[in-house]
Design a protein around this motif. Structure first.
Motif: not given
Length: 187
Positions: A61-67, A100-107
């Motif tokens: 997730s994030s604005a850069d998630a597509a990268a 580019h930045t994003a966060t990988l999240t595992v619930p």
């Protein structure tokens, strides 16, 4: 209760409640826009002496998630017991030049406020390198001409099609292509 026993309870409270964790971050090297960087695997591990946790599906997730693209995971639907781990593998493909930045999240099932998470970062770079850059023609007096050779190098790692042109089109600059030698003998 003795001081030794109280200290052991405090140590157990700290260790026994150790939370699940993910490797801190995945930083990808500078990658040409539109090319894939080497994949990176993020390890998600349950804490020592921690109760079992059941994991959901990883998401970026994030604005850069597509990268950033999740290409494999061994976590979805898995229950991690004390000190067990699973992996999530991510590829970086920048869509533009720059950071580019994003966060990988595992619930974590039953813990919506306490997911595993890992920061992802990478930088998109140009796919072509020009040398020299910038091009300096120096002082040119009319009606003389000045010519500068430019080396265009593909650093993208993929095939590129080039269509050279000068922008904006003016009479001051002209693209020069040396004549192609005739390699066919005349009869």
């Amino acid at each position: 209760m003795s001081a030794g026993w109280t200290g052991a309870l405090a140590l157990c409270a700290a260790i026994c409640a150790a939370a699940p964790s993910a490797s801190a971050q995945a930083t990808f090297p500078g990658t040409p826009v539109g090319a894939d960087a080497s994949s990176q695997t993020i390890v998600l591990q349950n804490g020592p002496f921690a109760p079992p946790v059941t994991l959901g599906q990883p998401a970026v997730s994030s604005a850069d998630a597509a990268a950033f693209r999740l290409v494999a995971d061994t976590c979805t639907g898995r229950t991690l017991y004390s000190s067990e781990a699973c992996n999530a593998t991510v590829i970086f493909r920048p869509g533009r030049i720059g950071a580019h930045t994003a966060t990988l999240t595992v619930p974590v099932e039953g813990e919506p406020e306490a997911p595993f998470s890992s920061e992802l970062s990478g930088e998109g770079i140009q796919g072509l390198r020009l040398a020299p850059s910038p091009i300096d023609f120096g002082a040119v007096f009319l009606p003389s001409r000045s010519q500068q050779e430019v080396l265009v190098e593909n650093v993208s790692g993929g095939d590129l099609s080039l269509f050279p042109r000068i922008e904006p089109a003016t009479l001051a600059f002209r693209l020069y292509r040396p004549p192609v030698p005739d390699v066919c003998p005349s009869h």
